[in-house]
Design an enzyme around this catalytic site. Structure first.
Site, mmCIF file in Angstrom:
data_model
loop_
_atom_site.group_PDB
_atom_site.id
_atom_site.type_symbol
_atom_site.label_atom_id
_atom_site.label_comp_id
_atom_site.label_asym_id
_atom_site.label_seq_id
_atom_site.Cartn_x
_atom_site.Cartn_y
_atom_site.Cartn_z
ATOM 1 N N GLY A 1 5.004 2.043 -11.134
ATOM 2 C CA GLY A 1 4.165 3.233 -11.392
ATOM 3 C C GLY A 1 4.061 3.902 -12.405
ATOM 4 N N TRP B 1 0.853 -1.219 -0.010
ATOM 5 C CA TRP B 1 -0.059 -0.103 0.005
ATOM 6 C C TRP B 1 0.790 1.238 0.075
ATOM 7 C CZ3 TRP B 1 -4.343 -1.161 4.221
ATOM 8 C CH2 TRP B 1 -5.123 -2.186 3.538
ATOM 9 N N GLY C 1 1.284 -2.582 -6.319
ATOM 10 C CA GLY C 1 1.308 -1.230 -5.777
ATOM 11 C C GLY C 1 -0.127 -0.571 -5.765
ATOM 12 N N GLY C 2 -0.192 0.252 -6.845
ATOM 13 C CA GLY C 2 -1.280 1.274 -7.292
ATOM 14 C C GLY C 2 -2.528 0.266 -7.035
ATOM 15 N N SER D 1 3.556 -2.056 -12.154
ATOM 16 C CA SER D 1 2.287 -1.815 -12.942
ATOM 17 C C SER D 1 1.561 -3.231 -13.188
ATOM 18 C CB SER D 1 2.947 -1.196 -14.177
ATOM 19 O OG SER D 1 3.494 0.033 -14.127
HETATM 20 P P1 13P Z 1 2.945 -0.338 -9.021
HETATM 21 O O1 13P Z 1 1.867 -1.580 -9.088
HETATM 22 O O2 13P Z 1 1.939 0.862 -8.563
HETATM 23 O O3 13P Z 1 3.538 -0.054 -10.175
HETATM 24 O O4 13P Z 1 3.840 -0.291 -7.738
HETATM 25 C C1 13P Z 1 4.679 -1.745 -7.765
HETATM 26 C C2 13P Z 1 5.377 -1.702 -6.596
HETATM 27 O O5 13P Z 1 6.616 -1.033 -6.340
HETATM 28 C C3 13P Z 1 5.137 -2.770 -5.599
HETATM 29 O O6 13P Z 1 5.918 -2.980 -4.391
#
Ligand code: 13P
Length: 249
Positions: free
Chosen positions: A173, A10, A232-233, A211
């Site tokens: 990201g 998160w 992440g996102g 991503s």
């Molecule tokens: P995103 O999924 O937002 O690209 O981030 C990946 C991440 O850094 C998970 O630790």
């Protein structure tokens, strides 16, 4: 083949009420699965781990930290020790995320010490590695991963206490991902590197991160040696995160 692990990082998002609502939603979905083929992990900010832990209690979703200090306790203002995370019910701790390496100057040796602290606290370290865009362009992606594995994976690591997350920095990201072939190449390389260091390399979960979304999860999760995702996102919305997890089924 290792079981799939779908992990949500998160990062520095979610106030308590939002985090609890998200966790509760995921817990209901996960506990409603008759026989889930994936493990689900959420890694909230440290300040709300306790509340999130209460929200997922009994659901089967597990809890993790995003970082820890290398020492067990002491005069380290603002830091979080691995035993504190274990005390809150965490089973996993992310270490060496590229955002820690980039913004906090963390080097492989420190990452290795943090992973060791996680092991000693009885938890699993999710050790993050991955090349920058410049390193990939220079043909250095595999060499960077080798160096980071050699430096960041401490002695005493095994499939019991260690997960590797391959997160190309340029994919985090950005909405960009490596091709399935590129992911396959790096993950096979990671497996080969682990086989030189660990007794049980084939059982280690190797996650892909960067991503990952519902629309690309099925392709990425079906690549050889990809044993799950570090998200992440897209882990901040229950529908998106759940869709990624279901792509493993
Ligand atoms: P995103 O999924 O937002 O690209 O981030 C990946 C991440 O850094 C998970 O630790």
């Amino acid at each position: 083949m290792p079981r799939k692990l779908i992990a949500g990082n998160w990062k520095m998002n979610c106030l308590k009420a939002d985090g609890v609502a998200l966790a509760r939603d995921l817990g209901v979905r996960y506990s409603g699965e008759a026989d889930p083929v994936f493990d689900m992990l959420v890694c909230p900010p440290a300040q709300i781990i306790d509340a999130v832990g209460a929200a997922i209690a009994g659901s089967g979703v597990v809890l993790g930290g995003q970082d820890c200090h290398r020492e067990r306790k002491g005069a380290f203002t603002g830091d979080v020790a691995a035993p504190m995370l274990a005390d809150l019910g965490c089973s996993h701790v992310i270490v060496g995320h590229s955002e820690r390496r980039q913004y906090h100057g963390e080097i492989d040796l420190l990452v290795s010490e943090k992973a060791k602290a996680v092991h000693e606290a009885g938890m699993t370290a999710i050790i993050c590695i991955g090349e920058t865009e410049a390193e990939r362009d220079a043909g250095q992606a595999l060499a960077v991963c080798s160096r980071q594995i050699a430096g960041s994976v401490p002695e005493g690591s095994s499939a019991e206490n260690t997960v590797i997350a391959y997160e190309p920095v340029w994919a985090i990201g950005t909405g960009r991902t490596p091709t399935a072939d590129d992911v396959a190449e790096v993950h096979a390389h990671i497996r080969a590197e682990l086989s030189r260091m660990l007794a049980d390399p084939d059982d280690v979960q190797i996650l892909y991160g960067g991503s990952v979304k519902a629309s690309n999860a099925e392709e990425l999760m079906s690549v050889a040696n990809v044993d799950g995702a570090l998200v992440g996102g897209a882990s901040l919305k229950a529908d998106d995160f759940w869709a990624i997890a279901k792509a493993c089924s």
